[in-house]
Design an enzyme around this catalytic site. Structure first.
Site, short mmCIF file in Angstrom:
data_model
loop_
_atom_site.label_atom_id
_atom_site.label_comp_id
_atom_site.label_asym_id
_atom_site.label_seq_id
_atom_site.Cartn_x
_atom_site.Cartn_y
_atom_site.Cartn_z
N CYS A 96 42.43 50.15 44.81
CA CYS A 96 41.84 48.93 44.28
C CYS A 96 42.77 48.34 43.24
O CYS A 96 43.32 49.08 42.41
CB CYS A 96 40.50 49.29 43.63
N GLU A 139 34.85 45.43 48.96
CA GLU A 139 34.86 44.17 48.21
C GLU A 139 33.45 43.72 47.84
O GLU A 139 33.23 43.21 46.74
CB GLU A 139 35.58 43.07 49.01
CO CO Z 1 38.67 46.81 44.65
#
Ligand code: CO
Length: 166
Positions: A96, A139
């Site tokens: 991420c 997401e």
């Molecule tokens: Co992320």
């Protein structure tokens, strides 16, 4: 267009729940262009969510077309996305842009069906599987204030420090 600043864990704003988009106007489309440029500037770059740049609205972009030989839809701007159905479970490695120093193993649905609006406000449904399904679930989690760190299978065995320079 501009590359926006990314919020990094443990910034408490990453835990905020984002609100639905209501106006599909030029300002939204300009923000989406900046968000996409920010995604493409980062390493990995297969997905990004608006709250990662401090805008707490339900907007995500995914594009897993860099992964060869998988089923996928290419570049997608998903506004007010909603997962309608989940199938299967599979453990896989995630990274991420908001957690740059680590990756981790997370269990996700193997395939999902979802609805979302595009930048014009038109609704569409998508069936996704495998890596693309994982990316979209990751997401959408950002929109609800969740990071992959919150979903690690085991905090002791499923969190990995990235090697320097990778
Ligand atoms: Co992320």
């Amino acid at each position: 267009m501009a590359v926006l600043d990314i919020l990094h864990y443990p910034d408490p704003r990453l835990k905020q729940t984002s609100v639905p988009v209501e106006s599909f106007d030029e300002a939204l489309r300009m923000f989406v262009a900046d968000l996409e440029e920010t995604m493409r500037a980062g390493p990995g770059g297969v997905g990004i969510a608006a709250p990662q740049v401090g805008r707490f609205e339900r907007i995500v972009i995914i594009d897993v077309s860099s992964k060869p030989k998988i089923k996928q839809h290419g570049r997608l701007v998903l506004i007010n996305p909603e997962i309608l159905a989940w199938e299967g479970m599979v453990k896989g490695r995630e990274g991420c842009m908001s957690v740059p120093d680590f990756t981790g193993n997370v269990i996700r649905a193997e395939s999902v069906r979802l609805s979302a609006q595009d930048e014009q406000g038109d609704s569409r449904e998508f069936e996704m599987e495998g890596f693309e399904a994982r990316a979209v679930q990751h997401e959408i989690d950002h929109l609800d204030g969740l990071l992959f760190l919150d979903r690690l299978v085991s905090k002791r065995h499923d969190l990995f420090r990235r090697k320097a320079g990778k």
